[in-house]
Structures are given as structure tokens and as C-alpha cells.
Scaffold this motif. Structure first.
Motif, PDB file in Angstrom:
ATOM      1  N   PRO A   5       0.860  -1.265   0.043  1.00  0.00           N
ATOM      2  CA  PRO A   5       0.127   0.139   0.059  1.00  0.00           C
ATOM      3  C   PRO A   5       0.882   1.441   0.008  1.00  0.00           C
ATOM      4  O   PRO A   5       0.441   2.206  -0.767  1.00  0.00           O
ATOM      5  CB  PRO A   5      -0.744  -0.174   1.248  1.00  0.00           C
ATOM      6  N   ARG A   9       0.801   4.102  -2.811  1.00  0.00           N
ATOM      7  CA  ARG A   9       0.337   5.564  -2.575  1.00  0.00           C
ATOM      8  C   ARG A   9       1.647   6.527  -3.247  1.00  0.00           C
ATOM      9  O   ARG A   9       0.988   7.411  -3.614  1.00  0.00           O
ATOM     10  CB  ARG A   9       0.400   5.736  -1.055  1.00  0.00           C
ATOM     11  N   ARG A  10       2.535   6.096  -2.887  1.00  0.00           N
ATOM     12  CA  ARG A  10       3.796   6.834  -3.736  1.00  0.00           C
ATOM     13  C   ARG A  10       3.581   7.071  -5.142  1.00  0.00           C
ATOM     14  O   ARG A  10       3.872   8.192  -5.655  1.00  0.00           O
ATOM     15  CB  ARG A  10       5.134   6.527  -3.201  1.00  0.00           C
ATOM     16  N   ALA A  13       0.949   9.491  -6.054  1.00  0.00           N
ATOM     17  CA  ALA A  13       1.076  10.886  -5.590  1.00  0.00           C
ATOM     18  C   ALA A  13       1.510  11.741  -6.844  1.00  0.00           C
ATOM     19  O   ALA A  13       2.255  11.076  -7.685  1.00  0.00           O
ATOM     20  CB  ALA A  13       2.073  10.948  -4.383  1.00  0.00           C
TER      21      ALA A  13
END
Length: 492
Positions: A5, A9-10, A13
């Protein structure tokens, strides 16, 4: 499973700008550009360097390094000009124009310095008149300009000297220049009368009328030449002489403000190369005869021993007297510099005259020459004045014999006759020192006894009397001996 996760998420972004260390974050937050003062450029020097550069501008410019003044730098001034009408030499007593060298040891660098004198340097002297104007083939090689300078100097010297000194004035000046009255003295040593010594004499004449000159060393062999050069080059007058001590008077009308211009020598020039003094063979002899004479000369009894920087005025008369009985004369020069006793040998060769044989083992060995010419003939050629004055002296001798029966002539007749009787007249108590005084102090003047000193028969007879009276011990018999004989016994 737990890392998936975060990675997801990175990846989802939005992309972030790379960090800028020198830029302000106000652009990200407020959206405006910072002023130029807040964004220093890498080309701008740091504040410390800027401060140093500003301080360097305020500093004074550096001074050039100190340069000491040089006597060679004339500073645009013209070369010195002197009205002295003689050639400038390093030594006026130890060098003569008659002696011609065969070469120079260095280039012709003027010892007065480059551009400091208006006279050219020939390697030997700085001539007063251009040497190209002299005609060597003529009877008188001096040009008219040089003769005019000599005549002008003679008249100027007579004007400066003025009237002769009275005996009282002379005695006053002599007493004023004695050692117990003043320490002012000029020393004349082995180099003789040098050029810079002329300036010293004129400097002393500023504050006193006469100056004391002390002469020692090689130049004292020929004191007559020393006195002549002192009077000729300075323009003064010798009013007193005792041994090597001279009193030089400046003159009645001497003006220190009008003294001649004397440029100084900055260094001693190298001596030129002269021909060899000692030849392989002596003129008129073979090689074997020359070798035998040199060996024989080393075993001849010593005439005298010379001290370093001594007074040698009596050396020439002693050698002349010794030649009346011996053909070889040896003079001991141990302790003297080699150049000194070589110069003494040259002076003996010219003044006695004689022939130089050897300088081995610090000895001067001279030969009187062959017997065919004789010493008297050679002396007459070298000293014609003494021979020419014999006629005038004979009249004075006859007159003195009539007036003073106890003169030298009466002693001579009583001594040569060979009688054992004591003469009626009482001998002079100072008779034993008459000859020494005459040789030491009055060799520059002509006496009645000079003619007899050169007379071989006269001196040979005195020598025979001295040999006959060597065993006498009583004072009565000593009084009967001729004063000349006492001198021979003392020196033999």
C-alpha cells in the motif's frame, strides 16, 4: 504485504520538484519570485574577499626598494675637469714614464670611475694632453700645449710660495709640526706618493700652514725622488727633513678656496706587466758563469738586513762602498714581501748602478760588473752632476784646507802616510758618526767627501789601514785612525 500500500500511494502521488537548497520556499507557498538580493549568484565573491579588496584600494601604493647612493652614478652631472698639468698616476714615486711595460693585466678600466673624469685612461695613467699629439721622433716629444702648462704651473707655484721664510718663521713652523705638538701626519708607505694622497695634503693645508709627512718602506731608498715629487705635485716646499720625516709648507699666498680640483681614484689599478728582472744569463757571461755567480752570491757575507717598512736611505751608499772591495753584495730581506725587495732591487740597479743577479731565498744579490769599465765610469755616466761639480769643489776644498787645518783633508794626509804618530789636532768627538749622518740624512746634497767616496784608491788605502789596526785596543791608537777608517771598521 504491508509495503505494497505504501508503494502504491507513492506511485499515485503527484510528482514533487527536486529540493533547491539556495532558493526560497516562498515560491511554492505564495507563488512569487524572490528578489535578486535573496538569490546570491555563484559568481559573486564572498563578503570577506570583497572587504579585503576594498581595504587594498584604500592602502597606499608600495614604495620602491631602497637603493643606496653610488659614486658611479653621476646623476646627469658632467665629468670632472682638473687643471693640473701632469699625468694622473696611481703612484708618482714608484712609476715613471721611462719604464715601458710589455702588457696589461686587465682592460683599460679607469680607476676614477666611468664618466667621472674628462681624461682617458691608458692603462698606466690619465694624460693631461692627448697622447696622439706627441711626436716621438722629435727631439722634444712634449707638445707646445704641455710645455705651456708646465710653465704656467711653475709661475703659479712661485706666486703661491711668495718670499722665502725667515729662520724664525721656519723654526716656528717646524716646532709646531712636531709629534708632541700635533697628531696631524700623513704616512707615505710602500706605494709611495699616491694620487689620493695629494687630496689629503690639501685637506690638511686648510687648517694649518705645514703638515708632517712620515716616509717609510721602499720609497725611502731614493729620498731625493720622494722630496722632488712632493714639491712638484703639491706645489709646496719642504722646509725641514730629518730622516724619513718631512715638513711640507703650503706657501704664503695659499688660498684653500682656490685649491686645484683633484678627482679621487675609487680603486687601485692593476699593475702592468714589465720585463723579467732576472734573465737566464747575465749579459756578458755564459750560462755556467751565471750559475756559479749565483751560487757564490748566496755565500757572500751579508752587507745588511732590511727590516719590514724600515728606512732605507743609507742603502745605496752602503752598496757603493761595498763594491770598492767586493764584486758581489748580498742584502738579507727575510720577512719582506716579495714585491718590496724586488722594487728595492730595481732602485739599486738604477741608482748604484749595478747588475741584478738573483732574488733567491729572500736575498738581493747584485754584481758591480766587469772590471774593464770600472764602477767609477758607470757612476760618472749615471751621475754627471757629481763629476761636473768636481772642479768647483776643488777650489772650495783648497780654501777650506787653508782655513781649517783639522778638516778632512788634513786627516786624510795623516792617515794615508802610514806614520804611527798621533796628529797634533784633536779629533772630533763625533767623528765616528760623521759618515753615518752624511749617508742617512744628507745623501740628497753634494759634499766634498762624495768625490772621495767614489775614489777607489783613496778608499782602498783606508781599508788597508783598517785591516792593519783591527788588533789595536788602546784609545790612543784609535784616535790616530782616520774617521773614515773608524766607519769602515764599524760596518765591516
Amino acid at each position: 504485504m504491508l509495503l505494497f500500500p505504501a508503494l502504491l500511494r507513492r506511485a499515485l502521488a503527484p510528482p514533487r520538484l527536486p529540493p533547491r537548497r539556495h532558493l526560497s520556499r516562498l515560491l511554492d507557498r505564495y507563488g512569487f519570485a524572490p528578489p535578486a538580493s535573496l538569490t546570491p549568484s555563484p559568481r559573486e565573491p564572498p563578503r570577506a574577499a570583497a572587504a579585503d579588496s576594498a581595504a587594498a584600494k584604500k592602502r597606499r601604493a608600495k614604495k620602491p626598494p631602497y637603493r643606496p647612493p653610488s659614486s658611479l652614478d653621476r646623476g646627469g652631472r658632467p665629468p670632472a675637469r682638473s687643471d693640473l698639468p701632469f699625468d694622473f698616476r696611481f703612484s708618482y714615486t714608484e712609476s715613471t714614464p721611462a719604464s715601458k711595460p710589455i702588457g696589461l693585466r686587465e682592460p683599460k678600466y679607469s680607476p676614477f670611475g666611468p664618466g667621472r673624469l674628462d681624461r682617458p685612461w691608458t692603462g698606466l695613467c690619465a694624460p693631461a694632453v692627448d697622447a696622439t699629439l706627441r711626436d716621438l721622433a722629435a727631439e722634444d716629444p712634449l707638445p707646445d700645449a704641455e710645455r705651456g702648462l708646465e710653465e704656467a704651473r711653475r709661475r703659479e707655484r712661485e706666486r703661491v710660495l711668495g718670499e722665502p721664510l725667515t729662520p724664525a718663521e721656519r723654526a716656528f713652523l717646524v716646532d709646531k709640526c712636531q709629534k708632541n705638538r700635533t697628531k696631524r701626519q700623513i704616512n707615505l708607505g710602500r706605494d709611495g706618493l699616491t694620487h689620493n694622497m695629494l687630496n689629503d695634503i690639501h685637506n690638511n693645508w686648510k687648517s694649518c700652514e705645514a703638515v708632517r709627512v712620515k716616509c717609510l718602506g721602499v720609497p725611502t731608498v731614493d729620498m731625493q725622488n720622494v722630496c722632488h715629487q712632493l714639491e712638484d705635485k703639491t706645489g709646496g716646499l719642504i722646509i725641514h727633513r730629518r730622516g724619513g720625516q718631512l715638513i711640507l709648507y703650503r706657501g704664503r699666498h695659499y688660498n684653500p678656496k682656490k685649491r686645484p680640483v683633484i678627482p679621487l681614484m675609487l680603486w687601485k689599478p692593476a699593475e702592468p706587466i714589465y720585463p723579467r728582472l732576472i734573465k737566464t744569463t747575465i749579459e756578458g757571461l755564459t750560462v755556467e758563469e751565471t750559475k756559479q755567480m749565483r751560487k757564490k752570491g748566496l755565500h757572500v757575507p751579508v752587507l745588511t738586513k732590511l727590516a719590514k717598512n724600515g728606512y732605507y736611505a743609507s742603502l745605496v751608499p752602503m752598496v757603493r762602498d761595498a763594491f770598492l772591495t767586493n764584486e758581489l753584495v748580498r742584502i738579507d730581506c727575510k720577512g719582506l714581501p716579495k714585491s718590496d725587495y724586488k722594487k728595492i732591487g730595481v732602485k739599486l740597479r738604477d741608482l748604484v748602478p749595478c747588475i741584478l743577479v738573483s732574488f733567491d731565498k729572500e736575498q738581493i744579490i747584485v754584481w758591480r760588473g766587469k772590471e774593464d769599465g770600472g764602477l767609477q765610469d758607470q757612476t760618472q755616466k749615471s751621475f754627471p752632476s757629481v763629476v761636473d761639480s768636481d772642479g768647483a769643489l776643488a777650489k772650495n776644498e783648497t780654501r777650506d784646507q787653508e782655513q781649517t787645518p783639522s778638516d778632512w783633508s788634513s786627516d786624510e794626509s795623516s792617515g794615508i802616510s802610514g806614520s804611527d804618530e798621533v796628529p797634533d789636532d784633536k779629533p772630533d768627538p763625533s767623528g765616528t758618526h760623521v759618515m753615518n749622518t752624511r749617508w742617512a740624512e744628507n745623501e740628497h746634497s753634494v759634499h766634498r767627501t762624495d768625490k772621495r767616496a767614489f775614489d777607489g784608491e783613496y778608499m782602498a788605502s783606508l781599508w788597508a789601514l783598517a785591516l792593519d789596526s783591527t788588533n789595536t785596543k788602546s784609545t790612543t791608537e784609535d784616535r790616530a785612525i782616520h774617521p773614515d777608517v773608524r766607519y769602515w771598521r764599524k760596518t765591516s
